[in-house]
Design a protein around this motif. Sequence first.
Motif, short mmCIF file in Angstrom:
data_model
loop_
_atom_site.label_atom_id
_atom_site.label_comp_id
_atom_site.label_asym_id
_atom_site.label_seq_id
_atom_site.Cartn_x
_atom_site.Cartn_y
_atom_site.Cartn_z
N PRO A 262 4.17 -1.60 1.55
CA PRO A 262 5.39 -2.38 1.83
C PRO A 262 6.04 -2.87 0.54
O PRO A 262 5.48 -2.72 -0.55
N GLY B 177 3.60 -6.80 5.35
CA GLY B 177 4.03 -5.50 5.86
C GLY B 177 3.17 -5.01 7.01
O GLY B 177 3.26 -3.84 7.39
N ALA C 216 1.66 -9.48 0.09
CA ALA C 216 2.74 -8.54 0.40
C ALA C 216 2.27 -7.48 1.39
O ALA C 216 3.01 -7.10 2.31
#
Length: 510
Positions: A62, A196, A192
Amino acid sequence: MAERLGAWQILLACLPPFFRNGMRRALLAVLALIVAVVGTALFRASSLKPAPALTAGTIAIPALPSADSSAAHLSAAVRFQTVTISETAPPPAAALDSMRGWMERTYPLAHKAMSREQIDGYSLLYKLTGKDAALAPIVLMGHMDVVPVEAGTETNWKHPPFSGAVADGEVWGRGSLDDKVNVVGLMEAIEAMLAGGFQPDRTIYIAFGHNEEVLGSGAKAIADTLRARGVRPALVLDEGGAILSEGLGLKRPAALVGVGEKGFMSVQLEVKSAGGHSSSPPPQTATGILARAVANVQERPLPRRLTPPVRSMIAAMAPEMGGAAKVVLGNLWLTKPLVLAQFGKKPETDAMLRTTTAPTMLQGSAKENALAARATAVINYRLLPGDSREDILAHVRRAVDDPRVNVSAYSTGAEPSTLSRPEGPAWAALSRAVGAVDTNTVMIPWLTTGGTDARYYSGMSDAVYRFSALVTSPAAMTLAHGMNERVSVAGFAGVVRFYARIIAEGGARW
Ligand SMILES: [Zn+2]
């Protein structure tokens, strides 16, 4: 040269024909041998081809945070003064508590998706459970503590050491490089990935020690905990290497990955005497006897030799080099003595070839006119894989060779780590993560000469690697415990990319 040829001709002319022919044949044979050896060496060198470019893997990653946003987080982490002083000093509890709280606030998804245990007081063990419990987990490591700033140098820093200043494209401060770059890099990446919707196949442990700089009881407790739970990691990754953009003589960046680390121990030499006044000394005082013993130890270093990690390093470097260096490094069967001598010229490379000998502490009498009743010296040894602490004690006793000198272990130290192979699926996953930084990087196994927390995983995993994905230079690496420690904002973004990729690739089924 001309004179020598002349002498040969005269000698040949003086010999009877039978000998003359024999000598000619011998000379021709020697010449043919030289041609064959040189030809083989050149052929071998020419057949060494550089490693292909790395791939960065295919698992979807992501969107990652911007370089500036990650740098701001690294800057915030530097401001926590998580300084470890000594083994006996208490841990910097308040700073570690504050940093832990900051991590909870800054990485909420990570703290929601992962369980967290506090081990040995302040060390942290996170667990992100994988989809397939049958797959061996991976362990990604870092340490939250930093070394002190040398007293009196604080004002010599370009930016105050705990300011975390972001200036000139760098994040400045103690710990930015060692090792908050890895702690924050890992947290940036996992946050992160979780945002995602990522869920690994394998369980991923993230282990942050709180006292690596003073022998790492926290990391040891984490490793012991995992071992007691029957965890056999498929991959363990800790600090202890880097991506060198220059300095090795290669034509492209080199990812130096520690596949083993040296052990260490200190040996004490002790001489006792009746003491007394210095106005009527014996022919040799305790201090004098000790000085001779230290000199004897220093003059009898342990021999240089090539261990498997250094052989692997040379084998990986040779194809990447040009000219004579390629011929020399590509033909160890012929050039080993030359390579040992060349590497031995610099302390940094010499340390990869031998168990090093470093007299460090010395103590005699406390008064100029008093004979020492007890004189002591401490010699610090860093052990090559294959040497043991017992071997070193025996060596020192032989080198001292004086019954008046008592030789004993000063500190327990640590045996050299077990060695991991620079190949196989875990190595391949690591290579793909390095490819996320720059596919034009060549993987170079090496022997980590300093100590890392990864040594506690010796025997627990076949793939314990020591590596930080920061692109750096040999000069910049020396900033780690020094003044003006800093990390480039762009370099840190690469570290975050690396961790996202190792989380994806390492956490996959392979
Ligand atoms: Zn460190």
